[in-house]
Write a protein that holds these residues in place. Structure first.
Motif, PDB file in Angstrom:
ATOM      1  N   ALA A 111     -52.660  40.676   7.618  1.00  0.00           N
ATOM      2  CA  ALA A 111     -53.238  39.424   7.140  1.00  0.00           C
ATOM      3  C   ALA A 111     -52.927  39.162   5.676  1.00  0.00           C
ATOM      4  O   ALA A 111     -52.938  38.018   5.238  1.00  0.00           O
ATOM      5  CB  ALA A 111     -54.752  39.414   7.369  1.00  0.00           C
ATOM      6  N   THR A 112     -52.640  40.201   4.921  1.00  0.00           N
ATOM      7  CA  THR A 112     -52.193  40.011   3.541  1.00  0.00           C
ATOM      8  C   THR A 112     -50.676  40.042   3.579  1.00  0.00           C
ATOM      9  O   THR A 112     -50.067  41.107   3.526  1.00  0.00           O
ATOM     10  CB  THR A 112     -52.763  41.108   2.620  1.00  0.00           C
ATOM     11  N   ASP A 113     -50.080  38.872   3.703  1.00  0.00           N
ATOM     12  CA  ASP A 113     -48.642  38.753   3.947  1.00  0.00           C
ATOM     13  C   ASP A 113     -47.851  38.851   2.646  1.00  0.00           C
ATOM     14  O   ASP A 113     -47.375  37.863   2.102  1.00  0.00           O
ATOM     15  CB  ASP A 113     -48.350  37.430   4.658  1.00  0.00           C
ATOM     16  N   VAL A 114     -47.758  40.066   2.152  1.00  0.00           N
ATOM     17  CA  VAL A 114     -46.942  40.351   0.980  1.00  0.00           C
ATOM     18  C   VAL A 114     -46.029  41.519   1.336  1.00  0.00           C
ATOM     19  O   VAL A 114     -46.347  42.331   2.207  1.00  0.00           O
ATOM     20  CB  VAL A 114     -47.781  40.705  -0.271  1.00  0.00           C
ATOM     21  N   LEU A 115     -44.914  41.587   0.684  1.00  0.00           N
ATOM     22  CA  LEU A 115     -43.974  42.664   0.927  1.00  0.00           C
ATOM     23  C   LEU A 115     -44.017  43.619  -0.242  1.00  0.00           C
ATOM     24  O   LEU A 115     -43.573  43.297  -1.340  1.00  0.00           O
ATOM     25  CB  LEU A 115     -42.561  42.099   1.107  1.00  0.00           C
ATOM     26  N   GLY A 116     -44.637  44.768  -0.008  1.00  0.00           N
ATOM     27  CA  GLY A 116     -44.681  45.786  -1.049  1.00  0.00           C
ATOM     28  C   GLY A 116     -43.302  46.385  -1.243  1.00  0.00           C
ATOM     29  O   GLY A 116     -42.506  46.455  -0.311  1.00  0.00           O
ATOM     30  N   VAL A 117     -43.017  46.807  -2.451  1.00  0.00           N
ATOM     31  CA  VAL A 117     -41.727  47.415  -2.750  1.00  0.00           C
ATOM     32  C   VAL A 117     -41.971  48.707  -3.509  1.00  0.00           C
ATOM     33  O   VAL A 117     -42.669  48.716  -4.517  1.00  0.00           O
ATOM     34  CB  VAL A 117     -40.840  46.467  -3.592  1.00  0.00           C
ATOM     35  N   SER A 118     -41.398  49.772  -3.000  1.00  0.00           N
ATOM     36  CA  SER A 118     -41.514  51.065  -3.672  1.00  0.00           C
ATOM     37  C   SER A 118     -40.336  51.241  -4.616  1.00  0.00           C
ATOM     38  O   SER A 118     -39.193  50.970  -4.244  1.00  0.00           O
ATOM     39  CB  SER A 118     -41.519  52.196  -2.652  1.00  0.00           C
ATOM     40  N   THR A 119     -40.615  51.693  -5.807  1.00  0.00           N
ATOM     41  CA  THR A 119     -39.539  51.989  -6.749  1.00  0.00           C
ATOM     42  C   THR A 119     -39.145  53.459  -6.697  1.00  0.00           C
ATOM     43  O   THR A 119     -38.210  53.870  -7.372  1.00  0.00           O
ATOM     44  CB  THR A 119     -39.965  51.623  -8.187  1.00  0.00           C
ATOM     45  N   THR A 120     -39.859  54.249  -5.872  1.00  0.00           N
ATOM     46  CA  THR A 120     -39.573  55.680  -5.809  1.00  0.00           C
ATOM     47  C   THR A 120     -39.169  56.163  -4.419  1.00  0.00           C
ATOM     48  O   THR A 120     -38.762  57.304  -4.273  1.00  0.00           O
ATOM     49  CB  THR A 120     -40.801  56.497  -6.260  1.00  0.00           C
ATOM     50  N   ALA A 121     -39.284  55.332  -3.407  1.00  0.00           N
ATOM     51  CA  ALA A 121     -38.927  55.734  -2.045  1.00  0.00           C
ATOM     52  C   ALA A 121     -37.802  54.834  -1.532  1.00  0.00           C
ATOM     53  O   ALA A 121     -37.468  53.818  -2.136  1.00  0.00           O
ATOM     54  CB  ALA A 121     -40.138  55.635  -1.125  1.00  0.00           C
ATOM     55  N   LYS A 122     -37.273  55.205  -0.405  1.00  0.00           N
ATOM     56  CA  LYS A 122     -36.244  54.408   0.250  1.00  0.00           C
ATOM     57  C   LYS A 122     -36.800  53.012   0.529  1.00  0.00           C
ATOM     58  O   LYS A 122     -37.953  52.852   0.918  1.00  0.00           O
ATOM     59  CB  LYS A 122     -35.865  55.097   1.562  1.00  0.00           C
ATOM     60  N   THR A 123     -35.971  51.997   0.347  1.00  0.00           N
ATOM     61  CA  THR A 123     -36.379  50.630   0.644  1.00  0.00           C
ATOM     62  C   THR A 123     -36.190  50.384   2.140  1.00  0.00           C
ATOM     63  O   THR A 123     -35.074  50.389   2.649  1.00  0.00           O
ATOM     64  CB  THR A 123     -35.524  49.619  -0.151  1.00  0.00           C
ATOM     65  N   THR A 124     -37.303  50.221   2.838  1.00  0.00           N
ATOM     66  CA  THR A 124     -37.233  49.985   4.280  1.00  0.00           C
ATOM     67  C   THR A 124     -38.522  49.347   4.762  1.00  0.00           C
ATOM     68  O   THR A 124     -39.571  49.500   4.152  1.00  0.00           O
ATOM     69  CB  THR A 124     -36.986  51.301   5.047  1.00  0.00           C
TER      70      THR A 124
END
Length: 184
Positions: A111-124
């Protein structure tokens, strides 16, 4: 009857993704800033961090317009119960998913439609280990979403509903930005 509804929903999701994903933007203008006018009032019109989610979980018309214009920090509290109701209508046998999320937890995330992005893990989007750490071009987002909705705790329930069977792009990604193949 439920299988027909689920197939119809899956078809709508696929069509929505195809329509949103296709454009005819072949503009090779090398100086776009000179021609862009940013004056005026701007209003958020769409929310699409996780493709097809609001298409499936929010009814068209005013509810969808309201969702698309909601500030992300207010989405979860406002729409989680609607998402949960829809999830349980789509999959009445839902207990937990491959991420071990209950219906309340999973729909709170959706329901919280945001795309989190990790700067330390693989982007997937989801690769079995890394979860929602961004989205790579090659990620099969629709299969991941179907797996999390219908796959059950081990991801193996309802195998006929956990994939759209679109397993590759029609064109290879390029090695230079913007990385996507040219339009048909």
């Amino acid at each position: 009857m439920k299988t027909i509804k689920i197939k119809n929903i899956a078809a709508v999701v696929l069509i929505a993704v195809a329509v949103v994903s296709c454009n005819d933007d072949d503009n090779n203008n090398t100086n776009p800033i000179a021609s862009v006018d940013f004056s005026g009032t701007f209003v958020q019109q769409d929310q699409m961090a996780r493709p097809a989610i609001n298409t499936v979980f929010i009814a068209s018309g005013q509810p969808k317009d309201d969702f698309n214009g909601t500030i992300p920090s207010q989405m979860g509290a406002t729409y989680q119960s609607i998402f949960k109701s829809r999830l349980l209508a789509l999959n009445p046998a839902y207990t937990t998913n491959a991420l071990t999320l209950t219906a309340d937890q999973f729909t709170g995330v959706l329901a919280t439609d945001v795309l989190g992005v990790s700067t330390t893990a693989k982007t997937t989007f989801f690769d079995g280990t890394n979860v929602l750490t961004g989205r790579a071009l090659a990620d099969d987002v629709i299969d991941t979403e179907l797996l999390l909705i219908f796959g059950g705790p081990k991801g193996a329930d309802n195998p006929q509903l956990t994939s759209d069977h679109v397993d590759a792009n029609d064109k290879a990604f390029t090695i230079a930005f913007p990385y996507m193949g040219s339009a048909w």
